[in-house]
Design a protein around this motif. Structure first.
Motif, short mmCIF file in Angstrom:
data_model
loop_
_atom_site.label_atom_id
_atom_site.label_comp_id
_atom_site.label_asym_id
_atom_site.label_seq_id
_atom_site.Cartn_x
_atom_site.Cartn_y
_atom_site.Cartn_z
N VAL A 16 0.04 9.42 4.09
CA VAL A 16 -0.85 8.64 3.22
C VAL A 16 -0.59 7.16 3.45
CG1 VAL A 16 -1.37 8.09 0.81
CG2 VAL A 16 -0.99 10.47 1.49
N ALA A 17 -1.65 6.36 3.39
CA ALA A 17 -1.55 4.90 3.54
C ALA A 17 -1.87 4.24 2.21
CB ALA A 17 -2.49 4.41 4.61
N THR A 18 -0.97 3.34 1.78
CA THR A 18 -1.21 2.60 0.53
C THR A 18 -1.16 1.09 0.73
OG1 THR A 18 1.15 2.65 0.00
CG2 THR A 18 -0.21 4.45 -0.87
N ALA A 19 -0.95 0.65 1.96
CA ALA A 19 -0.73 -0.78 2.18
C ALA A 19 -1.61 -1.29 3.33
CB ALA A 19 0.76 -1.04 2.45
N LYS A 20 -0.99 -1.82 4.36
CA LYS A 20 -1.73 -2.43 5.46
C LYS A 20 -2.31 -1.38 6.41
CE LYS A 20 -1.23 -6.16 8.89
NZ LYS A 20 -0.28 -7.09 9.56
#
Length: 296
Positions: A16-20
């Motif tokens: 999962v991606a939560t940032a850049k």
């Protein structure tokens, strides 16, 4: 403190991606995770681009909450750091995680989420994310061992100020995100704990300012030990500061009779040895190494 169950071969893990947004290759990392016997499952928007970010806040939150609620997902390894996790912290379905604890793994910007989990009584892992898996065998192997249930670890140090054994949780992570937590739901709680710090790309005056903030808030007074990780690419414009960054950091703890460990390879270097955040541990500060035994 809720300790998620260890992983087993065949388990599904979410990416999962939560940032850049992603700006590097991850094929090698995916193959390494598969070689561990795990099945990586990507969120619907993990590889999305929205300007600087890996998708909109709504997309990132949708993916994270999906992974937290999907019972077959046994752990979440975040894609990468940068900035953006704090934008969605208040919308995370923490109730789902408390009812079905699973390991969340990240560092850098993910410090904010690890601190939030700790305040909710859930242990997490400060360690390599998918974009950095494959850079260092020791870091990868240690992360695998930790996720698969190993509880005893031995890390090399450059020095310690006291040889002593402390039983306490380890907390902290990226200094910028630790300082940023003040006044929010994920505000760091250092009382009776061992503080770990790392940082990258800041100026010495900025390091000083963030530590001074923690001191002024009274956050450092209850600290029982300090582990100084990697402080990478720290600038010192005009050489205004005569001390090293490690000396600057440790000076903020000089009024406390606590052990300080120098040189743990954890942070923004290729070697990024993982640590459990929030989990009670027996931590031995020895002459040239740190021995950690995590407790149930």
């Amino acid at each position: 403190m809720l300790i998620p169950a260890h992983l087993n071969p065949g388990d599904k893990i979410a990416i999962v991606a939560t940032a850049k947004r992603l700006e590097s290759e991850i094929e090698q990392a995916i193959e390494i995770v598969k070689a561990w016997g795990l099945v990586p499952v990507f969120g619907q928007h993990t590889l999305a681009n929205h300007g600087y970010f890996a998708g909109t806040d709504e997309q990132k939150l949708e993916d994270l909450n999906w992974a937290l609620n999907y019972a077959e997902i046994k752990a979440i390894i975040f894609l990468r750091g940068g900035y953006g996790t704090t934008r969605i912290l208040d919308g995370v379905d923490y109730a789902a995680l408390k009812s079905n604890p699973k390991w969340l793994v990240g560092f850098s910007d993910l410090t904010s989420l690890l601190l939030q989990l700790e305040n909710l009584g859930i242990a997490g892992v400060h360690g390599p994310m998918l974009a950095s898996i494959g850079r260092d065998d020791a870091s990868d192997n240690t992360l695998k061992e930790l996720l698969f249930g190993e509880t005893s670890f031995n890390y090399t140090l450059s020095a310690v100020t006291q040889e002593v054994t402390i039983q306490a949780p380890i907390t902290g992570g990226n200094l910028c995100l630790v300082a940023e937590s003040i006044g929010s739901e994920n505000e760091i709680d250092l009382e009776g704990k061992i503080l770990f710090l790392e940082e990258v790309g800041e100026q010495m005056y900025s390091i000083d300012r963030m530590l001074n903030k923690l001191r002024r808030c009274g956050k450092l007074d209850g600290c029982r030990g300090l582990i100084i990780g990697s402080f990478s690419n720290i600038g010192n414009a005009n050489n205004y500061f005569s001390e090293t960054v490690e000396e600057l950091v440790s000076s903020y703890f000089s009024h406390l009779n606590i052990p300080i460990a120098y040189g743990l390879m954890a942070g923004h270097e290729n070697q990024n040895l993982p640590l459990c955040i929030g989990r009670n541990a027996k931590v031995q500060f020895l002459k040239d190494r740190l021995e950690i035994g995590y407790l149930l």
